[in-house]
Design an enzyme around this catalytic site. Structure first.
Site, mmCIF file in Angstrom:
data_model
loop_
_atom_site.group_PDB
_atom_site.id
_atom_site.type_symbol
_atom_site.label_atom_id
_atom_site.label_comp_id
_atom_site.label_asym_id
_atom_site.label_seq_id
_atom_site.Cartn_x
_atom_site.Cartn_y
_atom_site.Cartn_z
ATOM 1 N N ASP A 196 0.833 -1.188 0.000
ATOM 2 C CA ASP A 196 0.000 0.000 0.000
ATOM 3 C C ASP A 196 0.878 1.252 0.000
ATOM 4 O O ASP A 196 1.866 1.329 0.727
ATOM 5 C CB ASP A 196 -0.894 -0.023 1.242
ATOM 6 C CG ASP A 196 -1.909 1.093 1.253
ATOM 7 O OD1 ASP A 196 -2.783 1.102 0.379
ATOM 8 O OD2 ASP A 196 -1.844 1.946 2.165
ATOM 9 N N GLU A 253 14.928 -14.523 -0.593
ATOM 10 C CA GLU A 253 15.178 -15.675 0.272
ATOM 11 C C GLU A 253 14.070 -16.723 0.141
ATOM 12 O O GLU A 253 14.246 -17.875 0.566
ATOM 13 C CB GLU A 253 15.266 -15.240 1.732
ATOM 14 C CG GLU A 253 16.452 -14.363 2.065
ATOM 15 C CD GLU A 253 16.442 -13.972 3.537
ATOM 16 O OE1 GLU A 253 15.967 -14.796 4.363
ATOM 17 O OE2 GLU A 253 16.888 -12.855 3.854
#
Length: 555
Positions: free
Chosen positions: A216, A276
């Protein structure tokens, strides 16, 4: 302790993940309060969403995006988070969330969740501590500033929701910044501890199996700590794509309160975290009317920032060939190696059938917009109910709950009109959204005639059209990941080609309500591609297109 065998198995699983799945994917946005209420309190919930996943999977989309479900006082309906690691009781529990993710994955759906980290709720423990003094451990976790000598705010920055972007706090005898509601204080991203903490909150959800984040207001993370006044925008240069035209927020060029260069450094840290976890993705919302394409290019270029971003180019603006042509060409020019996420509707803007479709030809227009967005280059966000052809709901002032609409009523009616409950059954109470006597927003009577049960399996319905068009897009990868080249046209006609290593396709759209002819570029002899949106055929080097008609053909 992790065994070598488990480590080897995880390596094999990671290698099998399509890390590029998001490129050209179609994402279905769910507004949780309004999708399905399972416990009968009038507010949608996670168990309800889980019960409707078969419907979403049957549409043929690749992922769902959930608007915020975190613990919140709900002053801005979840976009004011008081605990980033738990589910708000109105939506359910962490167990409900985990079950939703598992059920979605079993149906081949990825799960993207909203992350609202530019600000928190003023009820968050971090802010409660920060406001106690200027010397406590979290005193610098939010944006604080001294008043001017006369006691007024430190500068002229404005809140999108109206009034000053500064609120006085009597404990610290300072102002804190809030780009939105007073109850949404802005976090201080200049503090590395804040970045570390927020990345830790995001890791929590990655460990729970989410496939990505919708970020957002991603360009609001940093402000200038010199607190310079924003310059004035001349009335003739107003661009109301970020805020409604009646909002004085448009009177400023927002050079210093957002879109700061330091943001790129944080996005690199965020991308390192995402990397990751193979196959995870990010999509950022860029709210900047003056510089949105340049920012989108910066934020998505290379492989060390966001995966994709969306702007307000198509969530506002005109529905015209010129506007789309200019926006597509600008995107390709500014961000040749970036990636855009396309959306015509979402939870913050008037539904596009009402925003653009003011011509009395809604059926043709709805099909055209579906064909268009699913043919353009980029990933796509479809907003719940868009596939039913829902219009903006007309609500009375008494029904409003959105503070944005209440502030600027009646010239701007806020966001409630696009957030009303999903309609599943035309003759059921509340459209089968809820068994409650009163739902959090009313179910519009005019939406019931578009309910899922009135369209499911019905030839020619808007719902079946979306399903067919989504199948067509999957069958032609050039539409999902291929290049785009805009062609010269006249009048209100948009034309472009989509091309990958295996096929090329010509896409032509009459974006007006008058019949037109499109002269094919020299040497082109397109052939039928089986597109459900085709309402014209080539003849003698021309394509005759009726009002809001489209042609897609292989070349």
């Amino acid at each position: 302790m992790t065994s070598p065998l488990m480590t080897e198995q995880k390596t094999i699983e990671d290698a099998a993940i399509d890390s590029d799945w998001w490129r050209g994917a179609v994402i279905y946005q769910i507004y949780p309060r309004s999708f399905q209420d399972q416990d009968g309190d009038g507010v949608g919930d996670l168990v309800g969403i889980t019960s409707r996943l078969d419907y979403v999977a049957d549409l043929g989309v690749d992922a769902i995006w959930l608007s915020p479900v975190f613990t919140s006082p709900m002053k801005d309906f979840g976009y004011d988070v008081s605990n980033y690691r738990d589910i708000d009781p109105s939506f359910g529990t962490l167990e409900d969330f985990d079950n939703l993710v598992q059920k979605a994955h079993s149906r081949g759906l990825k799960v993207i969740i909203d992350q609202v980290i530019s600000h928190s709720s003023d009820k968050h423990a971090w802010f409660s501590e920060s406001r106690q003094s200027r010397t406590n451990a979290k005193s610098d976790w939010y944006v604080w500033a001294d008043p001017k000598p006369d006691g007024t705010p430190p500068n002229n920055w404005l809140s999108i929701f109206g009034g000053s972007a500064w609120q006085w706090d009597s404990r610290r005898m300072q102002y804190y910044q809030h780009n939105f509601l007073v109850s949404q204080p802005d976090l201080n991203f200049h503090n590395p501890e804040v970045q570390d903490a927020l990345l830790g909150e995001m890791r929590f959800w990655l460990e729970r199996g989410v496939d990505g984040f919708r970020l957002d207001t991603v360009n609001f993370y940093f402000c200038s700590l010199a607190f310079e006044n924003n310059p004035v925008v001349k009335p003739e240069d107003f661009n109301a794509s970020t805020a409604p035209a009646v909002n004085p927020y448009n009177f400023q060029e927002h050079l210093y309160d957002k879109s700061q260069p330091e943001n790129l450094g944080f996005l690199k840290r965020l991308r390192s975290l995402m990397d990751e976890y193979p196959g995870r993705t990010t999509v950022g919302e860029i709210g900047d009317s003056q510089h949105q394409l340049e920012i989108m290019a910066q934020y998505t270029s290379g492989d060390d920032h966001l995966h994709m971003a969306y702007t307000f180019d198509y969530l506002g603006g005109a529905f015209s060939a010129d506007h789309f042509k200019e926006s597509i060409e600008a995107t390709e020019r500014y961000a040749p190696d970036g990636w855009i996420c396309l959306a015509f509707s979402n939870h913050d803007v008037v539904r596009h059938i009402s925003r653009w479709g003011v011509h009395g030809q809604e059926a043709e227009f709805t099909r055209l917009t579906a064909t268009l967005i699913l043919s353009m280059r980029g990933s796509v966000c479809l907003y719940q109910g868009e596939e039913l052809g829902l219009k903006e709901a007309e609500l009375s002032f008494a029904d409003l709950v959105d503070p944005y609409g209440i502030e600027f009523w009646p010239e701007f009616k806020g966001r409630d009109g696009c957030r009303t409950p999903m309609v599943w059954q035309s003759h059921a109470s509340n459209g089968a959204f809820s068994t409650a006597n009163r739902t959090w927003l009313p179910v519009p009577a005019e939406h019931l005639t578009h309910a899922v049960d009135t369209q499911d399996g019905v030839d020619g319905s808007v719902l079946e059209y979306y399903r067919a068009m989504l199948r067509f897009r999957r069958e032609h990868p050039a539409l999902a990941k291929g290049t785009i080249t805009v062609l010269d046209t006249t009048g209100n006609v948009l034309a472009f080609t989509r091309e990958d290593d295996n096929e090329s396709m010509l896409c032509v759209f009459n974006m007006g309500h008058d019949p037109v002819e499109y002269s094919l570029p020299g040497g082109l002899s397109p052939r039928d591609a089986g597109c459900p949106g085709v309402t014209a055929v080539p003849n003698n080097g021309k394509i005759a297109l009726g009002p809001f008609a489209a042609y897609l053909g292989l070349i």
